[in-house]
Design an enzyme around this catalytic site. Structure first.
Site, PDB file in Angstrom:
ATOM      1  N   TYR A  14       0.923  -0.381   6.608  1.00  0.00           N
ATOM      2  CA  TYR A  14      -0.428   0.378   6.264  1.00  0.00           C
ATOM      3  C   TYR A  14      -1.302  -0.222   5.102  1.00  0.00           C
ATOM      4  CZ  TYR A  14       1.245   4.130   9.481  1.00  0.00           C
ATOM      5  OH  TYR A  14       1.670   4.889  10.423  1.00  0.00           O
ATOM      6  N   GLU A  15      -2.446  -0.152   5.249  1.00  0.00           N
ATOM      7  CA  GLU A  15      -3.407  -1.018   4.051  1.00  0.00           C
ATOM      8  C   GLU A  15      -3.107  -0.334   2.617  1.00  0.00           C
ATOM      9  OE1 GLU A  15      -7.273  -0.314   5.304  1.00  0.00           O
ATOM     10  OE2 GLU A  15      -7.429   1.439   4.338  1.00  0.00           O
ATOM     11  N   SER A  16      -2.307   0.611   2.390  1.00  0.00           N
ATOM     12  CA  SER A  16      -1.918   1.246   1.151  1.00  0.00           C
ATOM     13  C   SER A  16      -1.031   0.336   0.471  1.00  0.00           C
ATOM     14  CB  SER A  16      -1.379   2.568   1.272  1.00  0.00           C
ATOM     15  OG  SER A  16      -0.442   2.762   1.943  1.00  0.00           O
TER      16      SER A  16
END
Lengths: 279, 260
Positions: free
Chosen positions: B51-53
């Site tokens: 996930y881009e987090s």
């Protein structure tokens, strides 16, 4: 060595009208208490910088703090639109809002370039996108070694960056764990940095993995603000208030309801109690 | 026994099936997240989700409401700063599949998630790119998941946020891109693949009970059909029970906020 101040004193000392201000925290550790303090102090004409404006900038934009927004994703995560942001863009309320719109990759690179003291960030980005047509801040550069055309954006250098962290020790070293986002870069890129924390401790206890420690000499002010990330969350302290993120949709849709919310939950809350508004 | 299911479940299952154990998948919130986790819980337990987090190899028990939920970090192999995520992992070419959606898609899989109407004075201001612009070019291939509708499947985008195969279907090579771009669109009516000659998306399977006329009606361009259109395999009992369990766990964890 940072100064240990109340949140109200830290904001009044280090944030000035017209500043380029970054309040960072990628879903996690969003510095809501500090944003509310900025609304309470009536600071205006700010250029607000943030990858995901989230509810905090929706509130600050609706509260009249912002002249310009630099951002890359302006939604309410998992819920929908940011209605105060949309009202400002679509109808100029409470004042028109200039947009400087990027992609996440561009802003992440631009913060890292700011932290590294570079004038610009170079990356492989914006290929085939219309964004460079509407944002003159997006430029390109040819690699002198390969001839590849790469995207270039100016480094982000906020006048002041504000983040929320789990804790600081008594010397002012700051610990961030969990999803660490872009906060280290935002602090190191800024001329001044304010950190709000859940608590001050004798020992940071950095044993865990993924811990980021900002040395005391990179921070200008530390303010204790328990619950200062609510309705966002602080890993190890409290969870994200997903219900409030959903409720916000209805609050922010209506100008009057929004104004009443700001009066009740921001303006009538003292600086010391900020962040307790939803607890 | 007749297995009943919704169009939304058909869409999620069809998207999940496109993933395999070797994929390293850049996941967005909503339908993509449901599809990726369903694949992990059924036929592709080794599937790697990112996930881009900054969460690498995350295995959430429930679907996250936001891209940065604590659940993603707690169940991740490692969590890296966001700049590193975009520099080393996405730009570094380490992601095999990116899932994208948007308010509008055109026949070449170009996406708009920025504005409806004019950019300077939009009718609807949408959230914007987020990670999408570079996901579209940095992942080896892209799967698009969107609900079918004539206002979403348009002849011409109001704004091109994320490159598919380009406005004429042939722009990727000219831009020097080595990645494949969009190779699959999954909707609540059908699945579509790009024509090998033109890169125009055409219908390759129709979900059970869906007619070609329905797809035409809900597509804003003169949609083409593959010579041998097949019926999409309906959701199987194990797929449905895994998906429904996942959504129920998610609803319990988040309250009424969870939808997909």
């Amino acid at each position: 060595m940072p100064e240990f101040l109340s949140l109200a004193a830290a904001v009044s000392r280090f944030v000035r009208p017209g500043d380029r201000v970054a309040l960072e925290g990628f879903t996690h550790l969003i510095p809501f208490a500090a944003g509310h303090e900025i609304i309470r102090q009536g600071l205006t004409d700010l250029t607000l910088i943030r990858m995901t404006p989230d509810l905090i900038y929706d509130q600050m934009i609706g509260g009249g703090c912002a002249r310009k927004l630099v951002f890359s994703w302006g939604g309410n995560p998992g819920v929908g639109s940011l209605h105060r942001l949309r009202d400002a863009v679509e109808r100029g309320w409470p004042r028109p809002l200039e947009l400087e719109e990027h992609s996440h990759s561009a802003m992440a690179h631009a913060y890292a370039a700011g932290a590294a003291g570079m004038p610009c960030a170079i990356f492989r980005g914006y290929l085939g996108s219309d964004l460079p047509r509407v944002n003159p801040a997006i430029q390109s550069i040819v690699c002198p070694f390969t001839g590849e055309t790469l995207a270039a954006v100016a480094a982000l250098r906020p006048d002041v960056s504000i983040i929320h962290a789990q804790r600081a020790d008594r010397r002012g070293n700051v610990l961030i764990t969990g999803i660490v986002g872009v906060q280290k870069e935002a602090v190191l890129a800024a001329a001044r940095a304010i950190v709000t924390v859940e608590e001050i401790v004798d020992d940071l206890e950095t044993g865990g993995t993924n811990a980021i420690v900002l040395p005391s000499w990179t921070v200008h002010a530390i303010a204790v603000a328990p619950g200062g990330a609510r309705p966002s969350y602080a890993h190890g302290y409290y969870q994200r208030d997903n219900a409030f993120y959903t409720e916000w949709d209805a609050i922010a849709r209506d100008r009057d309801r929004f104004r009443r919310w700001v009066d009740d939950e921001v303006m009538r809350v003292g600086g010391g109690a900020a962040g307790a508004a939803w607890s | 026994m007749v297995v009943t299911y919704t169009a939304s479940e058909m869409m999620t299952v069809a998207a999940a099936r496109a993933l395999d154990n070797n994929d390293i998948c850049f996941v967005g919130i909503g339908l993509p997240s449901a599809a990726c986790n369903l694949a992990r819980l059924t036929h592709a337990p080794q599937l790697t989700l990112v996930y881009e987090s900054g969460t690498l190899e995350t295995k959430p028990q429930v679907l996250p409401l936001s891209i940065g939920d604590g659940e993603l970090c707690e169940t991740a192999l490692s969590t890296v700063p966001v700049p590193e995520m975009f520099q080393y992992w996405l730009q570094g070419g380490r992601i095999t599949v990116g899932f994208l959606g948007g308010a509008q898609v055109d026949r070449y899989g170009n996406l708009n998630s920025t504005v409806i109407g004019n950019y300077a004075r939009p009718t609807v201001r949408l959230p914007g790119s987020g990670g999408a612009t570079e996901i579209a070019t940095g992942c080896r291939r892209i799967y698009i998941v969107m609900r079918h509708g004539a206002r979403a499947f348009v002849e011409k985008l109001d704004f091109l946020t994320s490159l598919g195969h380009g406005p004429t279907g042939r722009e990727r090579r000219a831009l020097g891109l080595q990645t494949e771009g969009p190779t699959l669109i999954v909707t609540d009516l059908c699945t579509m693949r790009p024509n090998p000659e033109t890169n125009e998306f055409e219908v390759v399977t129709l979900h059970p009970g869906v007619s070609p006329a329905q797809v035409r009606e809900h597509t804003g361009w003169a949609v083409r059909f593959h010579r041998d259109v097949e019926e999409t395999l309906p959701p199987q009992p194990d797929e449905l029970s895994a998906l429904r369990d996942l959504l129920q766990r998610t609803a319990r964890a988040h309250g009424s906020a969870a939808t997909e």
